[in-house]
Design an enzyme around this catalytic site. Structure first.
Site, PDB file in Angstrom:
ATOM      1  CG  ASP A   1      73.734 -12.460   6.899  1.00  0.00           C
ATOM      2  OD1 ASP A   1      73.148 -13.258   7.657  1.00  0.00           O
ATOM      3  OD2 ASP A   1      73.405 -11.263   6.799  1.00  0.00           O
TER       4      ASP A   1
ATOM      5  N   GLY B   1      67.424  -0.754   7.055  1.00  0.00           N
ATOM      6  CA  GLY B   1      68.291  -1.305   8.081  1.00  0.00           C
ATOM      7  C   GLY B   1      68.756  -0.229   9.034  1.00  0.00           C
TER       8      GLY B   1
END
Length: 457
Positions: free
Chosen positions: A140, A22
């Site tokens: 999420d 990420g």
């Protein structure tokens, strides 16, 4: 007060391969040297993150370390490097990857099997139920955040990546968070939202597994927002049952109040019919409660963060999907044979074991006297009232007996005479004469002879 870690370091692991990456973090498959087990290690460059991003990283550790469910990725350990710039989080390794790998395999085979989609729906709903029972919003949920564990019974689907999860304490949230394709209409509008936003995301996941694409698609975010707020999507392929289509429709309700809760989903007859003999662990009135750890404080000096991290959890050997604790979901009786139980009248009580008589030792005969009859109770004698003279004499005799000597002379009792300390004082006459003399003087002369300040002067 937070429990301190066990002092693990990066040297305790062998890094095997990178699983994902990420903005400020990356995930690796590692092997612990001490036990040879495989784990997933999340490496977070915390020194390059903003204050809010650091709080999110610590929030994920706090939630994962507090919860214990076979459908949530299990926390193992967390530690900092020697310079305090990198945070390492050790978690349970899911050897099957995430739901994206299941979707790719389904494309090769012409679609994901419907039985597996029902299994995904049931297991991630149980995982989300654990979060909601403890006032936690995931915010999420998507294919990349549902991981696949392997077991002899098949795949186990586990919820992970709780980086932006929020502990609401019963209140609503308002911060816009999550992935656009899976965000609910109320999140797009900027309104307050609660647990129905996660139910919407579950519906998007189930739809994508069946249709091979998200339910709402657009060229830009503004168009995507309009499509999501209208709630219009294409039907799933005809190879799937009408029951699956009805459940997806139930989850993708534009009005958040119309969406079912996790308990309602698990009690839905269609879900019960398709879920098989899955075990649902329930505690405290249908809720699996967990004692959440305190918020991990973020110190100004990141090196001091080591003492605030939770302790390691490598020795947790709790059974996961095949756990026999909990309440079984009512399934179709034709599919699940029920054990035959005997009626209470057929059950015979266990026979008591009869021990053979043991020979008693011969004892010598002893001539015992006959038992005496208990004495009869005698009525209480009436108490005689003593005169004051008798009481006075009795007190005098007790004092002489206790002291061992005659301290006070025996004085016969006289009813008419009253003996006082003033009358028996040897100086009674002297003080009385002086008092009579002073009482007959004028007032000025009495002041001079008094004991007051005037007389002293």
């Amino acid at each position: 007060m937070q429990q301190q870690g066990q002092g693990s370091t990066i040297q305790d692991f062998n890094v095997l391969e990178k699983l994902g990456e990420g903005s400020f973090s990356s995930v690796y498959k590692v092997q612990r040297k001490s036990d040879g087990q495989y784990y997933a290690m999340k490496k977070v460059v915390i020194s390059q993150q903003s204050y809010k991003e650091r709080e999110n990283a610590l929030n994920e550790i706090r939630i994962l370390a507090s919860l214990d469910s076979p459908y949530i990725v299990e926390f193992k350990d967390s530690f900092l490097d020697s310079e305090g710039k990198t945070l390492y989080v050790i978690m349970e390794f899911a050897s099957g990857g995430d739901l994206n790998s299941l979707l790719k395999q389904g494309k090769i085979k012409g679609g994901v099997e419907e039985a597996e989609i029902w299994k995904v729906l049931t297991q991630i709903t149980i995982g989300v139920k654990v979060l909601h029972d403890n006032n936690i919003l995931h915010r999420d949920l998507k294919l990349a955040n549902v991981f696949i564990g392997k077991s002899p019974e098949g795949n186990i689907y586990k919820i992970g990546d709780l980086n932006i999860s929020k502990v609401t304490h019963g209140a609503n949230a308002r911060t816009q968070a999550g992935t656009p394709y899976y965000a609910s209409p109320e999140v797009w509008k900027g309104e307050q939202y609660s647990w129905p936003c996660d139910i919407w995301s579950i519906g998007c996941i189930i739809y994508e597994l069946a249709a091979q694409q998200p339910p709402f698609r657009a060229a830009d975010l503004q168009s995507l927002s309009r499509r999501i707020q209208t709630g219009v999507y294409d039907p799933i392929p005809g190879k799937y049952s009408k029951d699956l289509s009805e459940v997806i429709k139930l989850l993708l309700q534009v009005n958040p109040r119309s969406r079912p809760s996790c308990d309602t989903i698990l009690k839905n007859p269609l879900v019960i019919k398709k879920s098989g003999a899955l075990l649902v662990e329930e505690e405290v009135g249908g809720k699996k409660m967990a004692k959440l750890l305190q918020t991990i404080k973020l110190p100004y000096n990141l090196k001091q963060l080591k003492g605030n991290l939770p302790k390691a959890n490598y020795e947790n050997k709790i059974k996961r999907s095949n756990s026999q604790s909990g309440i079984r979901v009512n399934t179709d009786i034709s599919q699940t044979p029920q054990p035959i139980r005997k009626q209470p009248e057929d059950v015979k009580p266990p026979q008591q074991l009869q021990r053979p008589p043991q020979p008693q030792p011969q004892s010598q005969q002893v001539n015992k006297p006959p038992l005496l009859k208990p004495p009869m109770a005698q009525p209480p004698k009436p108490q005689q009232v003593q005169t004051p003279q008798q009481l006075y004499s009795k007190v005098q005799q007790q004092e002489q007996r206790l002291l061992g000597q005659q301290k006070y002379p025996y004085v016969p009792y006289q009813q008419q005479q009253q003996i006082t300390p003033r009358d028996s004082s040897p100086r009674r006459g002297q003080y009385q004469n002086q008092y009579n003399m002073v009482a007959g003087m004028p007032s000025g002369m009495r002041r001079q002879n008094s004991a007051g300040p005037i007389g002293r002067r």
